[in-house]
Design an enzyme around this catalytic site. Structure first.
Site, PDB file in Angstrom:
ATOM      1  N   SER A 281       4.996  -2.893   5.982  1.00 22.41           N
ATOM      2  CA  SER A 281       5.924  -2.121   5.304  1.00 22.41           C
ATOM      3  C   SER A 281       5.540  -0.743   5.221  1.00 22.41           C
ATOM      4  O   SER A 281       4.553  -0.173   5.465  1.00 22.41           O
ATOM      5  CB  SER A 281       5.477  -2.807   3.660  1.00 22.41           C
ATOM      6  OG  SER A 281       5.919  -2.093   2.591  1.00 22.41           O
ATOM      7  N   TYR A 294      -0.563  -5.245  -2.982  1.00 18.34           N
ATOM      8  CA  TYR A 294       0.333  -5.338  -1.935  1.00 18.34           C
ATOM      9  C   TYR A 294       0.173  -4.045  -0.799  1.00 18.34           C
ATOM     10  O   TYR A 294      -0.200  -4.494   0.324  1.00 18.34           O
ATOM     11  CB  TYR A 294       1.809  -5.136  -2.237  1.00 18.34           C
ATOM     12  CG  TYR A 294       2.761  -5.419  -1.093  1.00 18.34           C
ATOM     13  CD1 TYR A 294       3.212  -6.657  -0.401  1.00 18.34           C
ATOM     14  CD2 TYR A 294       3.680  -4.207  -0.789  1.00 18.34           C
ATOM     15  CE1 TYR A 294       4.121  -6.675   0.366  1.00 18.34           C
ATOM     16  CE2 TYR A 294       4.461  -4.322   0.108  1.00 18.34           C
ATOM     17  CZ  TYR A 294       4.770  -5.417   0.862  1.00 18.34           C
ATOM     18  OH  TYR A 294       5.854  -5.614   1.682  1.00 18.34           O
TER      19      TYR A 294
END
Length: 406
Positions: A281, A294
């Site tokens: 990501s 995250y």
């Protein structure tokens, strides 16, 4: 008496023999058993190889030593190929040791027949068709493949001529997607595989099943991941650990057991390169406000990518990461109950946001190119990574300019 030969050991070694001989991807499937539907029974005219392993390949506990078995199979295969065409496929291969025998049908994945201009355009959107040849005929695995980015990757790979294992806890969704792809022109292209990526026994069993079904893999896409947004001052430990287990620990498990399969295959195919690609990501490249669990798991994932790349290159395995921007139209963001638009609205992550539309507009405005990432964006990056034989340990941003490497 306990069986000595097993598909998890023998099939990848047999696949490696043919990868090395024909220099193209192949499918190795059990013969005269309940083989996967993607492999037709080899015709009677197929080239036939009988490869006998000597008792000397057994270790002190009576089990085959992997390195010794690979060397013995290579020698037997080279001897059996005398007088057989260099790229003779399909083929039937019988491997024996003592009184035990395993038989395999070896074939190439059928090419996709001509499709209509409309279907071709749709395939191009999903698969970056210009680079499709780099995965044509290969065998791939996509974790978290039943939905979101994972499903986009599965569709793209299948459209480009690969056979894809769709690995997911959502086995019903994986089977539905496989059925959809297998009903399209080009024949059977996908198979569902049930897995809990954060459970080691489940991951190990999945790779054993894949070895028995196709003989091995050429590409592993570690895509499964979750988000639980929240302030570091308020988030509970259970949510933090869950994100870490699925996004970080699971990649270790996939690389460990997938890497073992790819390394075993490499023993008899010393020039064949394979790939492990983590779908990371942009949050693995920069911090994310009120989303530390995250971002931390993704930062850690890149550390694993670089470390695994240094180790696994000795086995011909390239390890890289793709760092996409936000897939705003996928369920991770747009799910009306658990989606990130809702999570970020409720957590107050976007100052002044009153609605989900406000949150979306905020995130689109952060991207210089003015939109979220799409499946096609990720596919182009994936094909570049597979095609590029001289890169490993890299993190490739696909974020519309929102994140730029120094």
């Amino acid at each position: 008496m306990m069986s000595v030969l097993n598909d998890a050991l023998v099939a990848p070694l047999v696949r490696g023999l043919f990868l090395d001989a024909v220099k193209a991807p192949v499918i190795v499937a059990p013969h005269n058993v309940d083989a996967p539907r993607n492999v037709a029974a080899a015709p009677e005219a197929a080239a036939r190889f009988s490869l006998a392993l000597p008792d000397s390949v057994l270790d002190t506990e009576g089990r085959p030593d992997e390195a010794a078995a690979a060397a013995a199979l290579k020698a037997a295969f080279n001897a059996a190929r005398a007088g057989v065409a260099e790229a003779a496929l399909p083929a039937l291969v019988e491997v024996s040791l003592g009184g035990e025998k395993l038989a395999y049908a070896v074939s190439r994945l059928e090419s996709i027949p001509g499709i209509s201009p409309a279907a071709h355009a749709a395939a191009a959107a999903n698969s970056a068709l210009g680079r499709a040849a780099v995965v044509a005929g290969k065998v791939a695995l996509v974790t978290g493949g039943a939905q979101g980015f994972g499903a986009e990757i599965v569709r793209g790979l299948a459209a480009s001529g690969a056979f894809v294992f769709i690995a997911d806890m959502n086995i019903a969704g994986a089977e539905q997607l496989a059925g959809e792809l297998n009903a399209a022109p080009g024949g059977v292209r996908a198979q569902a595989a049930a897995v809990n990526v954060s459970d080691e026994a489940s991951v190990a069993a999945m790779f054993d099943q894949i070895a028995a079904a196709t003989g091995g893999l050429d590409l592993i896409v570690s895509n499964a991941g979750i988000v639980r947004a929240g302030s570091v001052l308020e988030q509970d430990e259970k949510s933090f650990r869950l994100v870490t287990d699925v996004n970080y620990v699971a990649f270790f498990l996939i690389a460990k057991h997938g890497g073992r399969l790819l390394a075993r295959q490499r023993r008899t195919a010393p020039r064949w390169l394979t790939d492990i690609v983590q779908i990371n990501s942009k949050s693995g490249l920069e911090g994310s406000n009120k989303n530390g669990a995250y971002a931390g798991s993704k930062f850690g994932g890149l550390g694993l990518v670089q470390s695994f790349a240094l180790e696994l290159v000795a086995h011909g395995i390239k390890v890289n990461a793709i760092c996409p921007g936000n897939f705003l139209d996928g369920p991770l963001w747009s799910d009306p109950v658990k989606g990130l638009f809702v999570q970020y609205l409720n957590s107050g992550k976007v100052p002044g946001a009153k609605t989900v539309a406000d949150v979306r507009a905020f995130y689109e405005a952060k991207v210089p190119m003015g939109r979220g990432a799409t499946g096609a964006d990720v596919m182009r990056a994936l094909y570049y990574i597979v095609e590029q034989e001289y890169e490993t340990g890299q993190a490739l941003p696909v974020a519309g300019g929102q994140v730029m490497l120094n």
